[in-house]
Design a protein around this motif. Structure first.
Motif, mmCIF file in Angstrom:
data_model
loop_
_atom_site.group_PDB
_atom_site.id
_atom_site.type_symbol
_atom_site.label_atom_id
_atom_site.label_comp_id
_atom_site.label_asym_id
_atom_site.label_seq_id
_atom_site.Cartn_x
_atom_site.Cartn_y
_atom_site.Cartn_z
ATOM 1 N N THR A 29 0.845 -1.188 0.000
ATOM 2 C CA THR A 29 0.000 0.000 0.000
ATOM 3 C C THR A 29 0.885 1.244 0.000
ATOM 4 O O THR A 29 2.021 1.205 0.485
ATOM 5 N N PHE A 30 0.346 2.315 -0.542
ATOM 6 C CA PHE A 30 1.071 3.579 -0.584
ATOM 7 C C PHE A 30 0.082 4.704 -0.821
ATOM 8 O O PHE A 30 -1.030 4.484 -1.295
ATOM 9 N N ASP A 31 0.500 5.903 -0.473
ATOM 10 C CA ASP A 31 -0.295 7.105 -0.707
ATOM 11 C C ASP A 31 0.182 7.701 -2.026
ATOM 12 O O ASP A 31 1.293 8.235 -2.106
ATOM 13 N N SER A 32 -0.661 7.595 -3.031
ATOM 14 C CA SER A 32 -0.249 8.036 -4.371
ATOM 15 C C SER A 32 -0.032 9.538 -4.474
ATOM 16 O O SER A 32 0.563 10.008 -5.439
ATOM 17 N N SER A 33 -0.464 10.276 -3.471
ATOM 18 C CA SER A 33 -0.261 11.729 -3.509
ATOM 19 C C SER A 33 1.047 12.144 -2.838
ATOM 20 O O SER A 33 1.405 13.315 -2.864
ATOM 21 N N LYS A 34 1.753 11.184 -2.250
ATOM 22 C CA LYS A 34 3.010 11.486 -1.562
ATOM 23 C C LYS A 34 4.160 10.763 -2.252
ATOM 24 O O LYS A 34 4.217 9.534 -2.263
ATOM 25 N N SER A 37 6.065 8.124 -0.338
ATOM 26 C CA SER A 37 5.315 6.887 -0.149
ATOM 27 C C SER A 37 5.398 6.018 -1.404
ATOM 28 O O SER A 37 5.583 4.794 -1.323
ATOM 29 N N VAL A 38 5.288 6.658 -2.554
ATOM 30 C CA VAL A 38 5.396 5.947 -3.830
ATOM 31 C C VAL A 38 6.806 5.373 -3.984
ATOM 32 O O VAL A 38 6.970 4.206 -4.359
ATOM 33 N N LYS A 80 -1.151 3.380 -11.077
ATOM 34 C CA LYS A 80 -2.059 3.761 -9.991
ATOM 35 C C LYS A 80 -1.863 5.218 -9.611
ATOM 36 O O LYS A 80 -2.832 5.936 -9.349
ATOM 37 N N VAL A 81 -0.626 5.673 -9.579
ATOM 38 C CA VAL A 81 -0.333 7.068 -9.258
ATOM 39 C C VAL A 81 -0.935 7.992 -10.314
ATOM 40 O O VAL A 81 -1.585 8.985 -9.995
ATOM 41 N N SER A 84 -4.714 8.045 -10.056
ATOM 42 C CA SER A 84 -5.115 8.819 -8.889
ATOM 43 C C SER A 84 -4.994 10.321 -9.159
ATOM 44 O O SER A 84 -5.847 11.108 -8.760
ATOM 45 N N ARG A 88 -7.940 13.276 -9.094
ATOM 46 C CA ARG A 88 -7.848 14.470 -8.248
ATOM 47 C C ARG A 88 -7.962 15.750 -9.067
ATOM 48 O O ARG A 88 -8.301 16.801 -8.526
#
Length: 89
Positions: A29-34, A37-38, A80-81, A84, A88
């Protein structure tokens, strides 16, 4: 030249390892906005593949697939990034 039985054994080994690898990498899992994290997710993918497939470098089935697998999983994260980011926008 390898015997047919040796090739069958290598294919069974490859199947087992690839299933375990896929199961583990599906759970990343990761936060695609950070970005960090990616990047951490990508690093984890590369490290996991290297670790899981280390013993198969000389395997004629898995050996050549290592870099291809890394590229596929990293591309999946990047997709995925991008998806996403579009949502947004």
């Amino acid at each position: 030249m390898q015997t047919l039985e040796a090739i069958r054994i290598q294919m069974r080994e490859a199947e087992t390892v690839l299933k375990a690898l896929d199961k583990e990498l599906e759970n990343i899992t990761f936060d695609s906005s950070k970005r960090e994290s990616v990047e951490a997710a990508i690093d984890h993918v590369i490290q996991t593949i290297d670790t899981q497939l280390e013993g198969f470098k000389n395997n004629p089935i898995l050996g050549p697939m290592v870099e291809e697998l890394k590229a596929q999983y990293v591309e999946g994260i990047q997709t995925k990034v991008a998806d996403s980011a579009l949502k947004r926008a």
